[in-house]
Enzyme design. Structure first.
Site, PDB file in Angstrom:
ATOM      1  N   GLY A  70     -11.521 -13.360 -13.946  1.00 37.64           N
ATOM      2  CA  GLY A  70     -10.260 -14.170 -14.230  1.00 37.64           C
ATOM      3  C   GLY A  70     -10.136 -15.608 -13.433  1.00 37.64           C
ATOM      4  O   GLY A  70      -9.253 -16.357 -13.311  1.00 37.64           O
ATOM      5  N   GLU A  71     -11.169 -16.130 -12.898  1.00 42.65           N
ATOM      6  CA  GLU A  71     -11.222 -17.440 -12.081  1.00 42.65           C
ATOM      7  C   GLU A  71     -10.918 -18.567 -13.154  1.00 42.65           C
ATOM      8  O   GLU A  71     -10.748 -19.720 -12.837  1.00 42.65           O
ATOM      9  CB  GLU A  71     -12.488 -17.718 -11.401  1.00 42.65           C
ATOM     10  CG  GLU A  71     -12.645 -16.719 -10.154  1.00 42.65           C
ATOM     11  CD  GLU A  71     -13.445 -15.638 -10.437  1.00 42.65           C
ATOM     12  OE1 GLU A  71     -13.935 -14.831  -9.603  1.00 42.65           O
ATOM     13  OE2 GLU A  71     -13.678 -15.350 -11.526  1.00 42.65           O
ATOM     14  N   THR A 100     -11.601 -11.003  -6.764  1.00 37.26           N
ATOM     15  CA  THR A 100     -10.738 -11.893  -6.498  1.00 37.26           C
ATOM     16  C   THR A 100      -9.210 -11.563  -6.780  1.00 37.26           C
ATOM     17  O   THR A 100      -8.584 -12.123  -6.320  1.00 37.26           O
ATOM     18  CB  THR A 100     -10.964 -13.426  -7.385  1.00 37.26           C
ATOM     19  OG1 THR A 100     -12.487 -13.552  -7.325  1.00 37.26           O
ATOM     20  CG2 THR A 100     -10.395 -14.683  -7.172  1.00 37.26           C
ATOM     21  N   ARG A 228     -27.459 -15.557  -2.774  1.00 39.20           N
ATOM     22  CA  ARG A 228     -26.484 -16.772  -3.035  1.00 39.20           C
ATOM     23  C   ARG A 228     -27.403 -18.166  -2.953  1.00 39.20           C
ATOM     24  O   ARG A 228     -27.257 -19.025  -3.860  1.00 39.20           O
ATOM     25  CB  ARG A 228     -25.113 -16.841  -2.622  1.00 39.20           C
ATOM     26  CG  ARG A 228     -24.108 -17.656  -3.296  1.00 39.20           C
ATOM     27  CD  ARG A 228     -22.971 -17.607  -2.621  1.00 39.20           C
ATOM     28  NE  ARG A 228     -22.232 -16.470  -2.622  1.00 39.20           N
ATOM     29  CZ  ARG A 228     -21.575 -16.235  -3.675  1.00 39.20           C
ATOM     30  NH1 ARG A 228     -21.488 -16.916  -4.925  1.00 39.20           N
ATOM     31  NH2 ARG A 228     -21.089 -14.870  -3.954  1.00 39.20           N
ATOM     32  N   ASP A 286     -23.543  -5.949  -9.150  1.00 37.77           N
ATOM     33  CA  ASP A 286     -22.354  -6.787  -9.275  1.00 37.77           C
ATOM     34  C   ASP A 286     -21.880  -6.453 -10.637  1.00 37.77           C
ATOM     35  O   ASP A 286     -21.182  -7.507 -11.200  1.00 37.77           O
ATOM     36  CB  ASP A 286     -22.428  -8.029  -8.869  1.00 37.77           C
ATOM     37  CG  ASP A 286     -21.188  -8.832  -8.486  1.00 37.77           C
ATOM     38  OD1 ASP A 286     -19.920  -8.162  -8.391  1.00 37.77           O
ATOM     39  OD2 ASP A 286     -20.864 -10.150  -8.178  1.00 37.77           O
ATOM     40  N   SER A 290     -17.199 -11.355 -12.593  1.00 34.64           N
ATOM     41  CA  SER A 290     -17.505 -12.595 -13.427  1.00 34.64           C
ATOM     42  C   SER A 290     -18.547 -13.270 -12.212  1.00 34.64           C
ATOM     43  O   SER A 290     -18.464 -13.074 -11.015  1.00 34.64           O
ATOM     44  CB  SER A 290     -16.302 -13.317 -13.312  1.00 34.64           C
ATOM     45  OG  SER A 290     -15.644 -13.705 -12.089  1.00 34.64           O
TER      46      SER A 290
END
Length: 392
Positions: A70-71, A100, A228, A286, A290
């Site tokens: 949804g970012e 999020t 990351r 994950d 997203s």
């Protein structure tokens, strides 16, 4: 009906040689030398697994089973996970989480999805909370969620070092960790704080601060997305050397790879070469998250979706890269089960849950059993989710 898997080369995850494995109900009933069991007169399904490896089902400690994202606006909310996305990849246990979005996505919906997948055959658990602080819960309290809701085994994925997080203080994170710790103790669960780590320069510093300034041990935290960046991976090595367990993300964000994201296999190799024990490394997919890329102003610049199948892909890539099968299984199954307090999972032993994967010669799942029920045979789904298209 009993199931006898004969002549399988067994990894539990340690190599056990060639064994016969008897399944009954939801458990492994017996492990014996080939031909040692006398089962005449019993109703029995017999599977000859000569030349194949029988391994524990994969345990995925981070899947957005009810969708995430949804970012980039409402249209970028990712879809929920379907049963065969896990089973066809040999994943027999998933832990669901919010991320999020804890507004249009709710813990109630997450719990309902976990029950739905459980009904379809998968083993499912969830984390209470989300990226946010104050923490949203089902009962109004982290400790109560752990004690009163069977599927809640910890809190996550609470966000640090990320512009989408709540910018927690040491005291705030310590309070979260203490509630999770007490809830875990009282309920006999793992009670871990599963931590989403963003690309902020502070990295894991907050976790070390909590351990230094309070009575909360460092091992109460279980940080993910350690690959990351190179800098975060180096911090992850320090965290693991101090006694923690680190989680490496299998789903790779293709647009981010040139921006210093470390591929999962390379991250595992770096950690091992830096002296981290295999027992302190896990991998998660994950799945259905997203995977956003943000520009320097924090605006969305790209978006991909995590896949549960990435866990099995990285497992195969680890073996192809020279990591022995025992260690690859530990990092994709056994270690996560141990860390989260799910000891009947991630092993093949008498009395353990019958979550098993029979691998073909390419180390792809040929047959998959979830709690003793055969879900996949010959690489094809025998059981599909309630609303999955037959052709999926």
């Amino acid at each position: 009906m009993l199931t006898l898997i004969k002549n399988a080369t067994l990894y539990s995850p340690k190599p056990q040689g060639v064994k016969d494995v008897l399944l009954g109900g939801k458990q492994v009933l017996a492990l014996t030398e080939p031909g040692a069991l006398s089962l005449s007169g019993m109703k029995l399904e017999v599977i000859d697994a000569a030349g194949q490896c029988l391994v524990p089902g994969l345990v995925d400690p981070l899947v957005h089973i009810s969708g995430g994202g949804g970012e980039g606006g409402f249209h970028t909310r990712t879809p929920e996970m379907q049963l065969t996305e896990a089973t066809l990849a040999g994943v027999t246990t998933v832990i669901g989480a919010l991320g999020t979005d804890a507004v249009s996505r709710s813990l109630e919906d997450l719990l309902a999805k976990a029950y739905a997948l459980d009904n379809e055959g998968l083993s499912t658990y969830i984390y209470t909370g989300s990226y946010e602080y104050p923490v949203k819960t089902l009962t109004g309290d982290i400790t109560r969620d752990l004690m009163l809701i069977g599927k809640v085994i910890g809190i996550g994925e609470i966000a640090i070092a990320d512009h989408r997080g709540s910018q927690l203080s040491v005291a705030e994170l310590a309070r979260v960790a203490s509630q999770a710790r007490v809830g875990g103790m009282l309920s006999g669960k793992g009670g871990k704080v599963f931590v989403h780590v963003g690309d902020g320069t502070e990295g894991l510093a907050l976790l070390h601060q909590v351990a230094k300034e309070t009575d909360i041990p460092l091992g109460q935290f279980y940080p993910t997305h350690i690959n990351r960046s190179t800098a975060l991976l180096e911090q992850g090595v320090v965290f693991a050397r101090a006694g923690g367990v680190i989680d490496i993300t299998a789903s790779e964000n293709t647009p981010a790879l040139p921006n210093d994201e470390v591929p999962a296999v390379a991250a595992v190799r770096y950690a091992l070469e830096s002296g981290v024990s295999v027992s302190q490394i896990t991998l998660s997919s994950d799945g259905n998250a997203s995977l956003p890329v943000f520009d320097e102003q924090g605006r969305l610049a790209g978006l991909e979706v995590g896949r549960v199948g990435s866990l099995a892909r990285v497992f195969r890539e680890l073996v192809a890269a020279g990591i022995n099968l025992e260690d690859a299984l530990a990092m994709t199954s056994t270690n996560a089960a141990r860390t989260l307090g799910l000891e009947p999972k991630g092993v093949i032993a008498e009395g353990a849950d019958a979550d098993l994967v029979l691998l073909d010669r390419s180390f792809c799942p040929d047959s998959v059993w979830c709690r003793g029920k055969r879900m996949v045979a010959g690489g094809k789904a025998l059981v599909r989710g309630t609303f999955e298209p037959v052709g999926l």
